[in-house]
Design a protein around this motif. Structure first.
Motif, short mmCIF file in Angstrom:
data_model
loop_
_atom_site.label_atom_id
_atom_site.label_comp_id
_atom_site.label_asym_id
_atom_site.label_seq_id
_atom_site.Cartn_x
_atom_site.Cartn_y
_atom_site.Cartn_z
N THR A 92 0.84 -1.21 0.00
CA THR A 92 0.00 0.00 0.00
C THR A 92 0.87 1.25 0.00
OG1 THR A 92 -1.75 -1.16 1.19
CG2 THR A 92 -1.79 1.24 1.28
N ASP A 135 2.58 1.67 -3.42
CA ASP A 135 1.60 2.13 -4.42
C ASP A 135 1.29 3.61 -4.23
OD1 ASP A 135 1.51 -0.42 -5.47
OD2 ASP A 135 -0.43 -0.93 -4.55
N LEU A 136 1.08 4.01 -2.98
CA LEU A 136 0.77 5.40 -2.68
C LEU A 136 1.92 6.32 -3.08
CD1 LEU A 136 -1.50 7.09 -1.47
CD2 LEU A 136 -0.51 6.71 0.78
N ALA A 155 4.24 5.69 -5.33
CA ALA A 155 4.34 5.68 -6.80
C ALA A 155 3.27 6.57 -7.43
CB ALA A 155 4.22 4.25 -7.32
N GLU A 156 2.04 6.51 -6.89
CA GLU A 156 0.95 7.35 -7.41
C GLU A 156 1.28 8.83 -7.28
OE1 GLU A 156 -2.67 6.40 -5.37
OE2 GLU A 156 -2.69 4.34 -6.12
N ARG A 157 1.97 9.20 -6.24
CA ARG A 157 2.30 10.60 -5.98
C ARG A 157 3.66 11.01 -6.57
NH1 ARG A 157 -2.51 12.42 -5.28
NH2 ARG A 157 -3.58 11.41 -3.59
N GLY A 158 4.38 10.04 -7.10
CA GLY A 158 5.66 10.35 -7.72
C GLY A 158 6.75 10.73 -6.72
#
Length: 184
Positions: free
Chosen positions: A35, A38-39, A41-44
């Motif tokens: 989690t 992923d979080l 990576a989503e925010r870069g």
């Protein structure tokens, strides 16, 4: 100059603090780790930056539109969402009832049309001198069906629809207020 073990573990200074970074080990369950990855990576951003921001209570800098709520706030929002869901279910049921009432109204109009057709047949018989006409099985069946439809249908008034919409608007307003209260 010899480097000590602590000097070897220090990293470059971060732009935010201009302090050198010291690595620490933190353990997560596989699900938690996934989690977090992923979080990030989503925010870069890097996983380290995400965890660092979280630990320093400034996670909003890297997550932007994600808000954290406590259990009490979550329970309040959950209660409002359940209320909205229940009201939406009631609206669905009412709309279904409106549809059924509409179908029953159509059936009543068809019964009325058939009665008019039977009355026209009676008039034709009477014009031709046949006075043997009596109430037949079809008349009785039409009466029975009409009574059954009228007994089972409950007309939905404009006031009931207005009350239903007012309950929905009130519930959604309360849920919205609870969410805005959290956002500050």
């Amino acid at each position: 100059m010899s480097k000590t073990k602590s000097n070897l573990n220090e990293k470059k200074a971060t732009p935010e603090t201009n302090e050198k970074m010291i690595p620490l080990t933190v353990r997560f369950t596989p699900t938690e780790a996934e989690t977090l990855r992923d979080l990030a990576a989503e925010r870069g951003i890097s996983l380290s930056a995400l965890i660092r921001h979280s630990a320093c209570n400034n996670v909003d800098k890297c997550l932007g539109d994600i808000w954290y709520i406590d259990r009490k706030q979550a329970a309040e929002i959950d209660a409002h969402i359940v209320t909205v869901g229940n009201i939406m279910r009631n609206i669905y049921v009412e709309l279904h009832r409106i549809g059924c009432n509409y179908n029953q109204e159509i059936k009543l109009r068809q019964i009325q049309k058939r009665r008019e057709e039977l009355a026209a047949e009676r008039r034709r018989f009477l014009r031709h001198g046949s006075y043997d006409w009596c109430v037949g099985e079809e008349d009785i069946a039409l009466n029975d069906e009409e009574e059954k439809i009228k007994a089972s249908s409950e007309l939905l008034s404009v006031n009931k629809i207005d009350e239903m919409l007012a309950r929905y608007e009130d519930a959604t307003r309360k849920a919205s207020e609870a969410l805005w209260h959290i956002r500050g």
